[in-house]
Design an enzyme around this catalytic site. Structure first.
Site, PDB file in Angstrom:
ATOM      1  N   THR A  60      51.180  36.626  34.677  1.00 15.02           N
ATOM      2  CA  THR A  60      50.438  35.651  33.808  1.00 15.02           C
ATOM      3  C   THR A  60      51.017  35.515  32.460  1.00 15.02           C
ATOM      4  O   THR A  60      51.912  36.331  31.964  1.00 15.02           O
ATOM      5  CB  THR A  60      48.819  36.270  33.651  1.00 15.02           C
ATOM      6  OG1 THR A  60      48.200  36.085  34.824  1.00 15.02           O
ATOM      7  CG2 THR A  60      48.314  35.366  32.404  1.00 15.02           C
ATOM      8  N   ARG A  80      41.612  29.955  45.291  1.00 10.58           N
ATOM      9  CA  ARG A  80      41.351  31.277  44.626  1.00 10.58           C
ATOM     10  C   ARG A  80      41.435  31.051  43.009  1.00 10.58           C
ATOM     11  O   ARG A  80      42.274  30.329  42.736  1.00 10.58           O
ATOM     12  CB  ARG A  80      42.283  32.085  45.057  1.00 10.58           C
ATOM     13  CG  ARG A  80      42.061  33.825  44.609  1.00 10.58           C
ATOM     14  CD  ARG A  80      43.104  33.859  43.244  1.00 10.58           C
ATOM     15  NE  ARG A  80      42.884  35.113  42.693  1.00 10.58           N
ATOM     16  CZ  ARG A  80      43.554  35.521  41.542  1.00 10.58           C
ATOM     17  NH1 ARG A  80      44.293  34.597  40.834  1.00 10.58           N
ATOM     18  NH2 ARG A  80      43.325  36.702  41.081  1.00 10.58           N
ATOM     19  N   VAL A  81      40.604  31.370  42.322  1.00 11.34           N
ATOM     20  CA  VAL A  81      40.409  31.405  41.221  1.00 11.34           C
ATOM     21  C   VAL A  81      40.303  33.037  40.655  1.00 11.34           C
ATOM     22  O   VAL A  81      39.629  33.549  40.885  1.00 11.34           O
ATOM     23  CB  VAL A  81      39.382  30.466  40.516  1.00 11.34           C
ATOM     24  CG1 VAL A  81      39.296  30.660  38.971  1.00 11.34           C
ATOM     25  CG2 VAL A  81      39.703  28.857  40.883  1.00 11.34           C
ATOM     26  N   GLY A  82      41.287  33.217  39.549  1.00 12.99           N
ATOM     27  CA  GLY A  82      41.260  34.467  39.022  1.00 12.99           C
ATOM     28  C   GLY A  82      40.448  34.542  37.628  1.00 12.99           C
ATOM     29  O   GLY A  82      39.890  33.498  37.111  1.00 12.99           O
ATOM     30  N   THR A  94      45.536  40.037  31.398  1.00 14.86           N
ATOM     31  CA  THR A  94      46.264  39.951  32.475  1.00 14.86           C
ATOM     32  C   THR A  94      46.136  40.954  33.530  1.00 14.86           C
ATOM     33  O   THR A  94      45.499  42.105  32.972  1.00 14.86           O
ATOM     34  CB  THR A  94      47.816  39.891  32.123  1.00 14.86           C
ATOM     35  OG1 THR A  94      48.785  39.910  33.000  1.00 14.86           O
ATOM     36  CG2 THR A  94      48.145  40.990  30.799  1.00 14.86           C
ATOM     37  N   GLY A  95      46.564  40.858  34.690  1.00  9.71           N
ATOM     38  CA  GLY A  95      46.084  41.946  35.577  1.00  9.71           C
ATOM     39  C   GLY A  95      45.576  41.331  36.826  1.00  9.71           C
ATOM     40  O   GLY A  95      45.498  39.853  36.897  1.00  9.71           O
ATOM     41  N   GLY A 127      42.846  39.482  38.796  1.00 10.61           N
ATOM     42  CA  GLY A 127      41.788  38.916  38.203  1.00 10.61           C
ATOM     43  C   GLY A 127      40.406  39.128  38.694  1.00 10.61           C
ATOM     44  O   GLY A 127      39.698  39.256  37.951  1.00 10.61           O
TER      45      GLY A 127
HETATM   46  N1  ASP Z   1      44.979  37.656  36.003  1.00 10.14           N
HETATM   47  C1  ASP Z   1      46.016  36.851  36.905  1.00 10.14           C
HETATM   48  C2  ASP Z   1      45.032  36.371  38.152  1.00 10.14           C
HETATM   49  O1  ASP Z   1      44.435  36.996  38.642  1.00 10.14           O
HETATM   50  C3  ASP Z   1      47.232  37.403  37.296  1.00 10.14           C
HETATM   51  C4  ASP Z   1      47.887  38.127  36.209  1.00 10.14           C
HETATM   52  O2  ASP Z   1      47.501  38.225  35.011  1.00 10.14           O
HETATM   53  O3  ASP Z   1      49.144  38.665  36.434  1.00 10.14           O
HETATM   54  O4  ASP Z   1      45.416  35.138  38.528  1.00 10.14           O
END
Ligand code: ASP
Length: 311
Positions: free
Chosen positions: A178, A206-208, A228-229, A231
């Site tokens: 992200t 899919r929605v994070g 970030t991470g 979701g």
């Molecule tokens: N948070 C983002 C998602 O889940 C991915 C990411 O931040 O690496 O879509």
């Protein structure tokens, strides 16, 4: 490292005070993989942060600066966002992005948006041109087309593999990335923006956390946050707004951020956060292998790093 001026006892919430100071942070995702080389990314993040610093010194508004930063990160193709996004399990790119202006609490977002070059600009368009906060899927696509945002017409030519990502990684559903930016401008306004192509191999639709105002992105009078991470874990941990609530209640910035990350960890995920507070605090912790990140403020020199946990 958290750079913070003393704040009032008991609560971190006060009315906005104009100040001559600024703070800025950005991230290129907490999906950095140990052992990979992100030198090019760090150079890019450093240059972009210096540009954003100059904008803030010139008196540019936080909202303009975070949109600009995320747009540049989307265009670079170096991160899992914009040009660096990978297709979903149905074989096409779906994008998520959100932006929030602290003082007004105005916000805009797009989710599961098929290929456009700059979803962050479309998110801002949703904020400014509609009465809504979030448009998704074909509705977001229709809005973007109607307002003339640049569509990706040749996905095979446009999209590229981000730095540090291999073809093999695209089959790993746990791999992700992200981009995001947070800013405090010289008039004391805060803003946050986040954009992603999402997790690799995600299901269609899919929605994070990224396009969700609350979990992925938050800005108010006290704090601006971009997460970030993974979701799914960030959403279930409360994400950015849970940090904002704790901070407003008087919890120190680094502790408020760490509590949310600990909850993500407890739920089995990993994540990273960038946050700036109205008193020039900057926090950039993560509990994944690494997070591509950079920061600067009127009191702190440019900082850029991917690994090693000191901030
Ligand atoms: N948070 C983002 C998602 O889940 C991915 C990411 O931040 O690496 O879509």
């Amino acid at each position: 490292m958290v750079v913070a001026l003393p704040c009032e006892a008991m609560s971190n919430s006060t009315t906005k005070q104009p100040n001559k100071s600024y703070a800025f942070a950005l991230h290129g995702g907490a999906g950095a993989i140990a052992g990979r080389n992100y030198a090019i990314v760090e150079e890019h993040l450093g240059d972009l942060t210096a540009t954003c610093q100059a904008m803030l010194e010139d008196g540019k508004a936080a909202l303009e600066v975070v949109e600009f930063a995320v747009m540049e990160l989307e265009n670079s193709g170096m991160y899992v966002a914009g040009r660096g996004s990978a297709p979903n399990s149905a074989g096409y790119v779906e994008l998520d992005a959100s932006i929030m202006h602290g003082p007004s609490r105005e916000a805009g977002a797009v989710a599961a948006l098929p290929g456009f070059e700059n979803p962050i600009c479309i998110a801002r368009g949703v904020m400014e041109k509609t009465p809504h906060v979030l448009l998704a899927g074909t509705g977001a696509q229709a809005f973007a087309r109607e307002h003339g945002y640049t569509e990706v017409l040749n996905p095979n030519e446009y999209y590229v593999l981000p730095v540090g990502v291999t073809e093999q990684d695209l089959n790993e559903s746990s791999a992700h990335g992200t981009v995001g930016a947070v800013a405090l401008d010289r008039s004391g306004e805060l803003a946050a923006a986040t954009s992603t192509g999402g997790t690799f191999g995600k299901l269609e639709g899919r929605v994070g956390d990224t396009p969700l105002i609350g979990p992925g992105t938050w800005a108010d009078d006290n704090i601006a946050i971009s997460c970030t991470g993974i979701g799914e874990h960030i959403i279930r941990a409360g994400g950015a707004v849970s940090i904002a609530c704790a901070y407003k209640a008087g919890v120190a910035l680094d502790a408020a951020v760490q509590d949310m990350l600990d909850e993500v960890k407890r739920l089995g995920g990993d994540a990273g956060v960038i946050a700036v507070s109205r008193d020039l605090g900057i926090a950039m912790p993560y509990n994944s292998d690494g997070m591509k990140r950079a920061s600067v403020s009127s009191q702190q020199a440019l900082f850029v790093r991917t690994f090693a946990s000191q901030n």
